[in-house]
Design a protein around this motif. Structure first.
Motif, mmCIF file in Angstrom:
data_model
loop_
_atom_site.group_PDB
_atom_site.id
_atom_site.type_symbol
_atom_site.label_atom_id
_atom_site.label_comp_id
_atom_site.label_asym_id
_atom_site.label_seq_id
_atom_site.Cartn_x
_atom_site.Cartn_y
_atom_site.Cartn_z
ATOM 1 N N THR A 322 42.709 48.326 43.004
ATOM 2 C CA THR A 322 42.867 47.632 41.732
ATOM 3 C C THR A 322 44.327 47.359 41.404
ATOM 4 O O THR A 322 44.677 46.265 40.955
ATOM 5 C CB THR A 322 42.224 48.469 40.603
ATOM 6 O OG1 THR A 322 40.979 48.969 41.080
ATOM 7 C CG2 THR A 322 41.998 47.633 39.381
ATOM 8 N N ASP A 416 35.986 40.971 43.353
ATOM 9 C CA ASP A 416 35.828 42.384 43.682
ATOM 10 C C ASP A 416 34.433 42.629 44.242
ATOM 11 O O ASP A 416 33.482 41.971 43.863
ATOM 12 C CB ASP A 416 36.049 43.235 42.425
ATOM 13 C CG ASP A 416 36.236 44.705 42.789
ATOM 14 O OD1 ASP A 416 36.407 45.004 43.991
ATOM 15 O OD2 ASP A 416 36.213 45.543 41.882
ATOM 16 N N GLU A 417 34.347 43.608 45.116
ATOM 17 C CA GLU A 417 33.067 44.018 45.679
ATOM 18 C C GLU A 417 32.317 42.825 46.252
ATOM 19 O O GLU A 417 31.187 42.533 45.888
ATOM 20 C CB GLU A 417 32.219 44.721 44.616
ATOM 21 C CG GLU A 417 32.948 45.825 43.870
ATOM 22 C CD GLU A 417 33.337 46.994 44.755
ATOM 23 O OE1 GLU A 417 32.882 47.058 45.914
ATOM 24 O OE2 GLU A 417 34.116 47.841 44.300
ATOM 25 N N GLY A 570 32.643 50.982 41.585
ATOM 26 C CA GLY A 570 33.906 50.804 40.889
ATOM 27 C C GLY A 570 34.249 51.673 39.701
ATOM 28 O O GLY A 570 35.407 51.769 39.352
HETATM 29 MG MG MG Z 1 37.541 49.326 42.670
#
Ligand code: MG
Ligand code: ADP
Length: 715
Positions: A322, A416-417, A570
């Protein structure tokens, strides 16, 4: 034979199978059940094994557990009863000069068998030989009666499809026999395979010693007499290998073009100006790890170049992706660009917003959160701020990808992801700016060979080092009967001021009852730990409720969070040190790893307790075993791949990976590597398939993938 006037091979290959002799309406509809409707389909319906009918064996030579073809004479026959189950059996004893073997039928018509196999009858028998002590048996064999002393030479003249060669054994459907399949597929291959265009370019085929497609298809269905049976059975035969190479080659060609295309596109130069990045690194309570710095260096270089960045950032859970993403965002903002951060779930989007916005605020920058549940009025306001350029960074879910969202100047998209998204999302986000840079983050470690096919067009950065001071999470399997031990343990951790997650699976069919389980558990825990606040979090809750619960957990007002898997990815609450996973057997390895990654984020020793259901499968046992053994995401991913196979592992469709007709990602990895090399070389050598010699390859590529790979600069 096809109509001579119909010259277009593509047209011929798309003809229905009813064109073939022996395929009437009935057979046609049965083949359709196998997914076969055109001639071309049928070429790719491959044998799953082969039978060696090149020579007749002597009975003495018959193997064990192998399918054999031999000749013999009926010596005796009759019906008997098994002692234990008093089941009726018909048995025929067959002999030759070398020995005897027993044939057995358990379902039969006695009259028919007696008529077919009188004493002295000679026949060819085909079947799987089983050894029981000293005797050998074949159950329900196939047979071909012989007149007098027919030998293989004569047989193969009479029935060249079934004798004197290695014959294919096809996957069947009800109502069609192997013999029928052979009699359809033999002429199919002989008469029509040559309409298949050659595909892998000659130069590459020669270099890698491969067959052209026609020959490969022939060899796979009707192997040459001298073929190696083991190679055939294990899928290592040159025919199959050539077809697999061809499939991979075209996939990799697409990826190579895409990567080359991105490199040709004009993006924006965004050199690091240190205006916000430097103050941030001074404000951070920690120093970046070596791996974070290295990866950031790679990102900086990409961003500073005139070509758009297309980078995959891989790092195990908790490795600190992050902050790297935040740095990249600041570089874009330093260059007067906007940033979009897209996450797969609202919780995660919200968390990113919470991580990013305080830093941005301190730097005098603006951000907003945009998700499905955002009110219409708020959305309108955000849309305006995004369009005017007033907002520097938007965090959110796929709501960001909606049509109404227009950026003034989008310079960087962060996803993300990624494994939760398809390739499509990436390209939609791209259209929101003028070739913006893309940073894709994933915590799901993907074995290298798989990431090559999935993200083959991306450059990869890996954070392979955890922030200092992390202690490994101590993981234990707790028998469900000992659940109270887990409760004792929770109590101890709570006394120390730590927090706990308790996770329940949410499986679709039994969604209700699991939800009930989680709800009831929360209530029970309330009784067990009266002084500590228990929170409940599940997917059916309204966003505002979820947020309230998550907030309370973050601030420590809630000590125990009972949750369904909504917290899987997360979530970052460093004071949480215990993860209890109920029905742990029902989670996949990637999920378990992600869940465990929620703890062990602070300096304290963390724990993970896996409580499996009362009964669970062997496969689940393997998964739990892997969790005990290692915390390394890459090792877990490899094990997962091994246990599940690649299709399942990736959720193929969702991941945007094409289905292969023949190739298997686990079995054919070495071929994949070769095909990738060949494809990338070829794209370079032919100037992105623009040279005349690449014309045919280019057409084939477009035909196969069309817009699926969103090929740059071709078509
Ligand atoms: Mg993360
Ligand atoms: P992930 O890679 O799973 O997204 P995060 O970025 O959420 O990991 O980071 C996990 C935790 O580690 C966060 O609390 C973050 O503040 C902290 N962290 C990140 N980088 C460092 C570092 N270099 N030193 C110490 N802590 C760090």
């Amino acid at each position: 034979m096809p109509d001579r006037k119909m010259a277009d091979p593509a047209e011929i290959l798309s003809q229905p199978l009813s064109l073939l002799p022996g395929v009437g309406p009935k057979v046609q509809s049965r083949l359709l059940k196998l997914g076969l409707s055109t001639l071309e389909d049928a070429f790719y319906h491959l044998p799953y094994r082969y039978e060696d009918r090149r020579q007749l064996k002597l009975i003495r030579q018959l193997g064990n557990a192998s399918t054999e073809v031999f000749k013999g004479t009926v010596l005796a026959s009759g019906e008997s009863c098994t002692k234990r189950t008093s089941r009726r059996i018909f048995e025929v004893i067959i002999g030759d000069d070398s020995g005897t073997v027993s044939l057995k039928w358990f379902h039969y018509r006695r009259n028919w068998l007696e008529k077919r196999f009188p004493i002295g009858q000679k026949a060819i028998f085909i079947g799987e030989v089983k050894r029981f002590g000293a005797t050998r048996e074949i159950h329900h064999p196939d047979s071909e009666l012989l007149q007098g002393d027919d030998d293989m030479a004569l047989l193969s003249r009479k029935d060249p499809i079934s004798f004197g060669r290695i014959i294919p054994v096809y996957p069947l459907t009800e109502g069609i026999s192997q013999k029928q399949m052979r009699s359809i597929w033999f002429p199919l291959i002989c008469d029509y395979a040559h309409y298949l265009p050659a595909t892998t370019p000659d130069s590459i085929r020669k270099k890698y010693h491969l067959l052209d497609r026609l020959e490969a298809i022939r060899q796979v269905h009707w192997p040459d007499k001298q073929s190696n049976l083991n190679e055939l059975e294990q899928g290592r035969h040159i025919g199959r290998k050539s077809l697999v190479f061809d499939e991979f080659f075209y996939l990799e060609l697409g990826l190579a073009l895409k990567r080359a295309g991105v490199q040709l596109e004009q993006g924006s130069r965004m050199p690091c100006e240190h205006k916000y990045t430097l103050p941030l690194s001074k404000m951070l309570p920690f120093k970046l790890t070596g791996a974070q710095r290295r990866v950031l260096g790679e990102i900086k270089k990409d961003m500073a170049s005139a070509h758009p960045m297309n980078r995959l950032l891989q790092g195990d859970v908790g490795s600190g992706k992050t902050i790297v993403a935040l740095m990249a965002a600041l570089i874009a903002i330093e260059n007067n660009f906007q940033v979009a951060v897209v996450a797969p779930t609202e919780i995660l989007a919200e968390q990113h917003f919470r991580t990013f916005s305080p830093w941005l605020e301190r730097l005098g920058l603006t951000s907003c959160l945009l998700q499905g549940s955002t009110s219409a009025a708020e959305k309108k306001q955000h849309y305006a701020g995004i369009a005017s350029g007033e907002i520097d960074l938007v965090a959110g879910t796929h709501a960001i990808l909606q049509e109404g969202v227009e950026f003034q100047h989008l310079g960087l998209g962060i996803i993300d992801e990624q494994h939760r998204f398809g390739v499509r999302q990436r390209s939609i986000l791209k259209t929101k700016g003028n070739n913006p840079d893309m940073l894709v983050m994933t915590a799901t470690p993907i074995p290298r060979t798989l990431s090559m096919t999935l993200y083959g067009d991306l450059c990869v950065s890996v954070i392979d080092e955890l922030p200092p001071g992390r202690k490994p999470v101590s993981t234990k399997i707790i028998h469900h009967k000992n659940r109270s031990k887990a409760h004792d343990f929770i109590r101890e951790e709570l006394k120390k001021g730590r927090q706990t997650y308790i996770v329940y699976p949410l499986v679709e069919e039994s969604e209700k009852s699991d939800l009930q389980a989680a709800t009831i558990a929360a209530q029970q825990l309330n009784e067990i730990f009266p002084e500590d606040r228990i929170g409940l979090l599940h997917g059916k809750m309204k966003t505002a409720e979820k947020e309230a619960v998550m907030n309370a957990f973050r601030t420590g007002d809630i000590a125990v969070l009972v949750a369904t898997t909504v917290i899987e990815v997360g979530v970052d609450v460093p004071n949480a040190t215990l993860m209890v996973i109920e029905h742990a057997d029902r989670f996949g390895l990637a999920q378990l790893h992600q869940l465990r990654g929620r703890v062990g984020r602070g300096a304290e020793q963390s724990f993970c307790m896996l409580i499996p259901s009362e009964n669970y499968s062997e496969e689940a046992q393997k998964r739990l075993g892997v969790m005990i053994k290692t915390e390394d995401g890459f090792q877990i991913a490899e094990a997962d791949l091994e246990i599940r196979g690649p299709g399942d592992f990736l959720g193929t469709r969702q991941a945007g990976l094409p289905d292969f007709r023949i190739a298997s990602l686990t079995r054919d990895l070495s071929v994949l590597e070769a095909a990738r090399q060949a494809a990338f070389d070829y794209v370079e050598r032919t100037n992105m398939l623009k040279l005349p010699e690449a014309q045919q390859v280019r057409e084939e590529l477009i035909k196969r993938w069309g817009s699926r790979l969103e090929l740059a600069n071709i078509g």
